[in-house]
Write a protein that holds these residues in place. Sequence first.
Motif, PDB file in Angstrom:
ATOM      1  N   GLN A 113     -45.072  23.919 -43.224  1.00  0.00           N
ATOM      2  CA  GLN A 113     -45.528  25.307 -43.308  1.00  0.00           C
ATOM      3  C   GLN A 113     -46.308  25.668 -42.053  1.00  0.00           C
ATOM      4  OE1 GLN A 113     -48.039  26.060 -46.641  1.00  0.00           O
ATOM      5  NE2 GLN A 113     -47.927  28.255 -46.419  1.00  0.00           N
ATOM      6  N   GLN A 114     -45.978  26.811 -41.461  1.00  0.00           N
ATOM      7  CA  GLN A 114     -46.653  27.253 -40.248  1.00  0.00           C
ATOM      8  C   GLN A 114     -47.737  28.258 -40.597  1.00  0.00           C
ATOM      9  OE1 GLN A 114     -43.658  28.781 -37.664  1.00  0.00           O
ATOM     10  NE2 GLN A 114     -42.916  26.781 -37.090  1.00  0.00           N
ATOM     11  N   TYR A 115     -48.774  28.281 -39.785  1.00  0.00           N
ATOM     12  CA  TYR A 115     -49.888  29.202 -39.970  1.00  0.00           C
ATOM     13  C   TYR A 115     -49.734  30.368 -39.003  1.00  0.00           C
ATOM     14  CZ  TYR A 115     -54.589  31.082 -39.815  1.00  0.00           C
ATOM     15  OH  TYR A 115     -55.668  31.916 -39.842  1.00  0.00           O
ATOM     16  N   TYR A 116     -49.714  31.583 -39.531  1.00  0.00           N
ATOM     17  CA  TYR A 116     -49.632  32.791 -38.716  1.00  0.00           C
ATOM     18  C   TYR A 116     -50.951  33.537 -38.852  1.00  0.00           C
ATOM     19  CZ  TYR A 116     -44.680  31.809 -38.584  1.00  0.00           C
ATOM     20  OH  TYR A 116     -43.482  31.201 -38.398  1.00  0.00           O
ATOM     21  N   PRO A 117     -51.772  33.516 -37.814  1.00  0.00           N
ATOM     22  CA  PRO A 117     -53.084  34.155 -37.914  1.00  0.00           C
ATOM     23  C   PRO A 117     -52.965  35.672 -38.058  1.00  0.00           C
ATOM     24  CG  PRO A 117     -52.678  33.465 -35.669  1.00  0.00           C
ATOM     25  CD  PRO A 117     -51.534  32.951 -36.501  1.00  0.00           C
ATOM     26  N   TYR A 118     -53.819  36.223 -38.874  1.00  0.00           N
ATOM     27  CA  TYR A 118     -53.879  37.666 -39.077  1.00  0.00           C
ATOM     28  C   TYR A 118     -54.850  38.259 -38.074  1.00  0.00           C
ATOM     29  CZ  TYR A 118     -55.264  42.077 -41.148  1.00  0.00           C
ATOM     30  OH  TYR A 118     -55.544  43.398 -41.338  1.00  0.00           O
ATOM     31  N   LYS A 119     -54.390  39.230 -37.295  1.00  0.00           N
ATOM     32  CA  LYS A 119     -55.247  39.911 -36.332  1.00  0.00           C
ATOM     33  C   LYS A 119     -55.545  41.310 -36.861  1.00  0.00           C
ATOM     34  CE  LYS A 119     -54.161  39.499 -31.974  1.00  0.00           C
ATOM     35  NZ  LYS A 119     -53.470  39.382 -30.692  1.00  0.00           N
ATOM     36  N   PRO A 120     -56.803  41.594 -37.197  1.00  0.00           N
ATOM     37  CA  PRO A 120     -57.145  42.926 -37.712  1.00  0.00           C
ATOM     38  C   PRO A 120     -56.882  44.009 -36.672  1.00  0.00           C
ATOM     39  CG  PRO A 120     -59.010  41.410 -37.893  1.00  0.00           C
ATOM     40  CD  PRO A 120     -57.941  40.713 -37.123  1.00  0.00           C
ATOM     41  N   ARG A 121     -56.346  45.132 -37.132  1.00  0.00           N
ATOM     42  CA  ARG A 121     -56.136  46.292 -36.265  1.00  0.00           C
ATOM     43  C   ARG A 121     -57.435  47.085 -36.222  1.00  0.00           C
ATOM     44  NH1 ARG A 121     -51.242  49.467 -38.578  1.00  0.00           N
ATOM     45  NH2 ARG A 121     -51.721  50.741 -36.767  1.00  0.00           N
ATOM     46  N   ILE A 122     -57.926  47.378 -35.003  1.00  0.00           N
ATOM     47  CA  ILE A 122     -59.192  48.095 -34.876  1.00  0.00           C
ATOM     48  C   ILE A 122     -59.063  49.250 -33.897  1.00  0.00           C
ATOM     49  CG2 ILE A 122     -60.600  46.087 -35.490  1.00  0.00           C
ATOM     50  CD1 ILE A 122     -61.231  45.741 -32.527  1.00  0.00           C
ATOM     51  N   LEU A 123     -59.931  50.222 -34.066  1.00  0.00           N
ATOM     52  CA  LEU A 123     -60.063  51.360 -33.164  1.00  0.00           C
ATOM     53  C   LEU A 123     -61.503  51.348 -32.669  1.00  0.00           C
ATOM     54  CD1 LEU A 123     -58.884  54.036 -32.015  1.00  0.00           C
ATOM     55  CD2 LEU A 123     -59.824  55.150 -34.027  1.00  0.00           C
TER      56      LEU A 123
ATOM     57  N   SER B 140     -60.983  39.824 -27.250  1.00  0.00           N
ATOM     58  CA  SER B 140     -59.925  40.794 -27.562  1.00  0.00           C
ATOM     59  C   SER B 140     -58.642  40.131 -28.066  1.00  0.00           C
ATOM     60  CB  SER B 140     -59.617  41.667 -26.350  1.00  0.00           C
ATOM     61  OG  SER B 140     -59.119  40.883 -25.279  1.00  0.00           O
ATOM     62  N   ASP B 141     -58.473  38.839 -27.831  1.00  0.00           N
ATOM     63  CA  ASP B 141     -57.290  38.166 -28.360  1.00  0.00           C
ATOM     64  C   ASP B 141     -57.397  37.926 -29.862  1.00  0.00           C
ATOM     65  OD1 ASP B 141     -59.321  36.303 -27.911  1.00  0.00           O
ATOM     66  OD2 ASP B 141     -57.900  34.654 -27.637  1.00  0.00           O
ATOM     67  N   TRP B 142     -58.559  38.163 -30.461  1.00  0.00           N
ATOM     68  CA  TRP B 142     -58.748  38.004 -31.901  1.00  0.00           C
ATOM     69  C   TRP B 142     -58.349  39.258 -32.663  1.00  0.00           C
ATOM     70  CZ3 TRP B 142     -63.997  35.242 -33.125  1.00  0.00           C
ATOM     71  CH2 TRP B 142     -64.043  34.032 -32.452  1.00  0.00           C
ATOM     72  N   PHE B 143     -58.162  40.385 -31.959  1.00  0.00           N
ATOM     73  CA  PHE B 143     -57.918  41.671 -32.594  1.00  0.00           C
ATOM     74  C   PHE B 143     -56.663  42.323 -32.039  1.00  0.00           C
ATOM     75  CE2 PHE B 143     -62.532  41.059 -32.267  1.00  0.00           C
ATOM     76  CZ  PHE B 143     -62.878  41.080 -33.600  1.00  0.00           C
ATOM     77  N   ASP B 144     -56.124  43.251 -32.793  1.00  0.00           N
ATOM     78  CA  ASP B 144     -55.044  44.115 -32.340  1.00  0.00           C
ATOM     79  C   ASP B 144     -55.698  45.477 -32.089  1.00  0.00           C
ATOM     80  OD1 ASP B 144     -52.678  45.335 -31.744  1.00  0.00           O
ATOM     81  OD2 ASP B 144     -51.899  45.275 -33.792  1.00  0.00           O
ATOM     82  N   ILE B 145     -56.123  45.711 -30.851  1.00  0.00           N
ATOM     83  CA  ILE B 145     -56.859  46.930 -30.509  1.00  0.00           C
ATOM     84  C   ILE B 145     -55.867  48.079 -30.390  1.00  0.00           C
ATOM     85  CG2 ILE B 145     -58.361  48.051 -28.830  1.00  0.00           C
ATOM     86  CD1 ILE B 145     -59.419  45.239 -28.116  1.00  0.00           C
TER      87      ILE B 145
END
Length: 52
Positions: free
Chosen positions: A6-16, A39-44
Motif C-alpha cells: 500500500q502506498q501513502y499519498y499525502p494530502y496537501k490542504p488547498r489554501i488561499l 510551501s511544498d506542504w500546501f496547495d496554494i
Amino acid sequence: MIGSTQQYYPYKPRILISTDIGGTDPDDNQGMAHLLMFSDWFDIEGWISAPS
C-alpha cells in the motif's frame, strides 16, 4: 497483511493567502518567508494582498 504494498499519498490542504503585506510591519514579511519555506506542504490556490 504481511508484505502489503500500500502506498501513502499525502494530502496537501488547498489554501488561499490573505495578507496585509506591504506596510512597514516586518512580521508580515517574516510570515510570508516562513510560509514560502513550507510551501511544498500546501496547495496554494492564490494570494490576496490588502495593505492597510
